[in-house]
Design a protein around this motif. Structure first.
Motif, PDB file in Angstrom:
ATOM      1  N   GLU A   1     -63.415  -6.354 -36.137  1.00  0.00           N
ATOM      2  CA  GLU A   1     -62.372  -6.218 -35.107  1.00  0.00           C
ATOM      3  C   GLU A   1     -61.970  -4.752 -34.967  1.00  0.00           C
ATOM      4  N   GLY A   2     -61.958  -4.275 -33.726  1.00  0.00           N
ATOM      5  CA  GLY A   2     -61.521  -2.913 -33.455  1.00  0.00           C
ATOM      6  C   GLY A   2     -62.626  -1.878 -33.441  1.00  0.00           C
ATOM      7  N   ASP A   3     -63.830  -2.223 -33.925  1.00  0.00           N
ATOM      8  CA  ASP A   3     -64.931  -1.261 -33.864  1.00  0.00           C
ATOM      9  C   ASP A   3     -65.198  -0.890 -32.403  1.00  0.00           C
ATOM     10  N   ILE A   4     -65.696   0.304 -32.210  1.00  0.00           N
ATOM     11  CA  ILE A   4     -66.041   0.765 -30.864  1.00  0.00           C
ATOM     12  C   ILE A   4     -67.527   0.524 -30.635  1.00  0.00           C
ATOM     13  N   LEU A   5     -67.819  -0.153 -29.530  1.00  0.00           N
ATOM     14  CA  LEU A   5     -69.198  -0.499 -29.203  1.00  0.00           C
ATOM     15  C   LEU A   5     -69.651   0.209 -27.938  1.00  0.00           C
ATOM     16  N   HIS A   6     -70.920   0.534 -27.919  1.00  0.00           N
ATOM     17  CA  HIS A   6     -71.563   1.073 -26.723  1.00  0.00           C
ATOM     18  C   HIS A   6     -72.688   0.104 -26.363  1.00  0.00           C
ATOM     19  N   VAL A   7     -72.705  -0.337 -25.122  1.00  0.00           N
ATOM     20  CA  VAL A   7     -73.705  -1.291 -24.641  1.00  0.00           C
ATOM     21  C   VAL A   7     -74.408  -0.680 -23.435  1.00  0.00           C
ATOM     22  N   ASP A   8     -75.684  -0.423 -23.585  1.00  0.00           N
ATOM     23  CA  ASP A   8     -76.519   0.012 -22.462  1.00  0.00           C
ATOM     24  C   ASP A   8     -77.216  -1.255 -21.959  1.00  0.00           C
ATOM     25  N   VAL A   9     -76.632  -1.881 -20.962  1.00  0.00           N
ATOM     26  CA  VAL A   9     -77.110  -3.179 -20.485  1.00  0.00           C
ATOM     27  C   VAL A   9     -78.529  -3.062 -19.936  1.00  0.00           C
TER      28      VAL A   9
ATOM     29  N   GLU B   1     -78.882  -1.758 -32.343  1.00  0.00           N
ATOM     30  CA  GLU B   1     -79.798  -2.886 -32.181  1.00  0.00           C
ATOM     31  C   GLU B   1     -80.412  -2.845 -30.790  1.00  0.00           C
ATOM     32  N   GLN B   2     -81.711  -3.011 -30.762  1.00  0.00           N
ATOM     33  CA  GLN B   2     -82.434  -3.130 -29.500  1.00  0.00           C
ATOM     34  C   GLN B   2     -82.608  -4.618 -29.211  1.00  0.00           C
ATOM     35  N   VAL B   3     -82.180  -5.041 -28.026  1.00  0.00           N
ATOM     36  CA  VAL B   3     -82.363  -6.430 -27.613  1.00  0.00           C
ATOM     37  C   VAL B   3     -83.229  -6.441 -26.365  1.00  0.00           C
ATOM     38  N   LYS B   4     -83.725  -7.613 -26.029  1.00  0.00           N
ATOM     39  CA  LYS B   4     -84.550  -7.719 -24.836  1.00  0.00           C
ATOM     40  C   LYS B   4     -83.677  -7.462 -23.605  1.00  0.00           C
ATOM     41  N   PRO B   5     -84.037  -6.460 -22.801  1.00  0.00           N
ATOM     42  CA  PRO B   5     -83.242  -6.181 -21.607  1.00  0.00           C
ATOM     43  C   PRO B   5     -83.346  -7.303 -20.576  1.00  0.00           C
ATOM     44  N   TYR B   6     -82.335  -7.397 -19.742  1.00  0.00           N
ATOM     45  CA  TYR B   6     -82.366  -8.350 -18.638  1.00  0.00           C
ATOM     46  C   TYR B   6     -83.480  -7.986 -17.668  1.00  0.00           C
ATOM     47  N   PRO B   7     -84.039  -8.984 -17.001  1.00  0.00           N
ATOM     48  CA  PRO B   7     -84.959  -8.673 -15.894  1.00  0.00           C
ATOM     49  C   PRO B   7     -84.190  -8.009 -14.750  1.00  0.00           C
ATOM     50  N   ARG B   8     -84.893  -7.290 -13.927  1.00  0.00           N
ATOM     51  CA  ARG B   8     -84.281  -6.547 -12.820  1.00  0.00           C
ATOM     52  C   ARG B   8     -83.394  -7.439 -11.952  1.00  0.00           C
TER      53      ARG B   8
ATOM     54  N   GLY C   1     -80.948  -2.484 -22.874  1.00  0.00           N
ATOM     55  CA  GLY C   1     -80.838  -3.438 -23.972  1.00  0.00           C
ATOM     56  C   GLY C   1     -80.549  -2.782 -25.306  1.00  0.00           C
ATOM     57  N   ILE C   2     -79.724  -1.746 -25.288  1.00  0.00           N
ATOM     58  CA  ILE C   2     -79.377  -1.043 -26.524  1.00  0.00           C
ATOM     59  C   ILE C   2     -77.900  -1.278 -26.826  1.00  0.00           C
ATOM     60  N   LEU C   3     -77.635  -1.761 -28.035  1.00  0.00           N
ATOM     61  CA  LEU C   3     -76.271  -2.008 -28.504  1.00  0.00           C
ATOM     62  C   LEU C   3     -76.018  -1.087 -29.689  1.00  0.00           C
ATOM     63  N   ILE C   4     -74.878  -0.404 -29.666  1.00  0.00           N
ATOM     64  CA  ILE C   4     -74.545   0.492 -30.767  1.00  0.00           C
ATOM     65  C   ILE C   4     -73.103   0.244 -31.197  1.00  0.00           C
ATOM     66  N   ASN C   5     -72.934  -0.023 -32.472  1.00  0.00           N
ATOM     67  CA  ASN C   5     -71.596  -0.046 -33.049  1.00  0.00           C
ATOM     68  C   ASN C   5     -71.310   1.397 -33.454  1.00  0.00           C
ATOM     69  N   MET C   6     -70.529   2.085 -32.629  1.00  0.00           N
ATOM     70  CA  MET C   6     -70.245   3.504 -32.841  1.00  0.00           C
ATOM     71  C   MET C   6     -69.437   3.718 -34.121  1.00  0.00           C
ATOM     72  N   SER C   7     -68.610   2.770 -34.482  1.00  0.00           N
ATOM     73  CA  SER C   7     -67.773   2.888 -35.671  1.00  0.00           C
ATOM     74  C   SER C   7     -68.586   2.801 -36.957  1.00  0.00           C
ATOM     75  N   LYS C   8     -69.678   2.055 -36.933  1.00  0.00           N
ATOM     76  CA  LYS C   8     -70.475   1.831 -38.137  1.00  0.00           C
ATOM     77  C   LYS C   8     -71.833   2.535 -38.097  1.00  0.00           C
TER      78      LYS C   8
END
Length: 172
Positions: A116-124, A138-145, A127-134
């Protein structure tokens, strides 16, 4: 679509009834706005007063299970939630979220590494998720166009207003 926000940590099996109890949908409530004070009230008391525009919900498995109550993702978006990251989603909640322009992202590492309270960055888009606080990424499968286009328009209704057809019927 680039998102940065503070994390709200929830567990497994958060149902649409946890998000907005059915008792409010069936009461004599005059508008959806009247439901806002009751969002997640049994999980995070006074959530509607604490949440800020851009915040991100991070949860475990089976987020949005239960009824197909379309009010659930809409109310979260109305409160300013910019994305939901979870171990898994109920299928209809996932689709309802995309339809209203709320990114929902399935991930394994970020939900476990986030507090709770961590700062997250999401490049939708990528498909890149970053917990900036920690410092956890994580790379996830990006959405289709086609899905990205719906999200970028703010939902399927806005997409159809802009382009006149659904993405899989694209005649552009």
């Amino acid at each position: 679509m680039d998102i940065r926000g503070r994390a709200w940590k929830l567990g497994d099996n958060i149902s649409t009834d946890h998000i907005i109890s059915g008792k409010y949908k069936f009461k004599a409530i005059s508008s959806i706005q009247d439901m806002v004070p009751h969002v997640l009230e049994e999980v995070i008391p006074d959530f509607h007063l604490k949440v800020r525009k851009g915040d991100v919900i991070v949860a475990g498995r089976n987020f949005g299970m239960g009824s197909s109550r379309e009010h659930a993702p809409l109310l979260l978006k109305m409160l300013g939630i910019s994305a939901i990251i979870a171990g898994s989603f109920a299928r209809i909640f996932f689709r309802n979220s995309i339809n209203i322009g709320l990114p929902v992202i399935t991930a394994l590492r970020i939900p476990k590494a986030t507090e709770e309270g961590d700062i997250l960055h999401v490049d939708v888009e990528r498909g890149i998720l970053i917990n900036m606080s920690k410092g956890v990424e994580e790379q996830v499968k990006p959405y289709p166009r086609e899905i990205l286009d719906i999200l970028e328009c703010g939902g399927i209704i806005e997409y159809v207003k802009r382009y006149g057809d659904l993405p899989w019927q694209d005649t552009r």
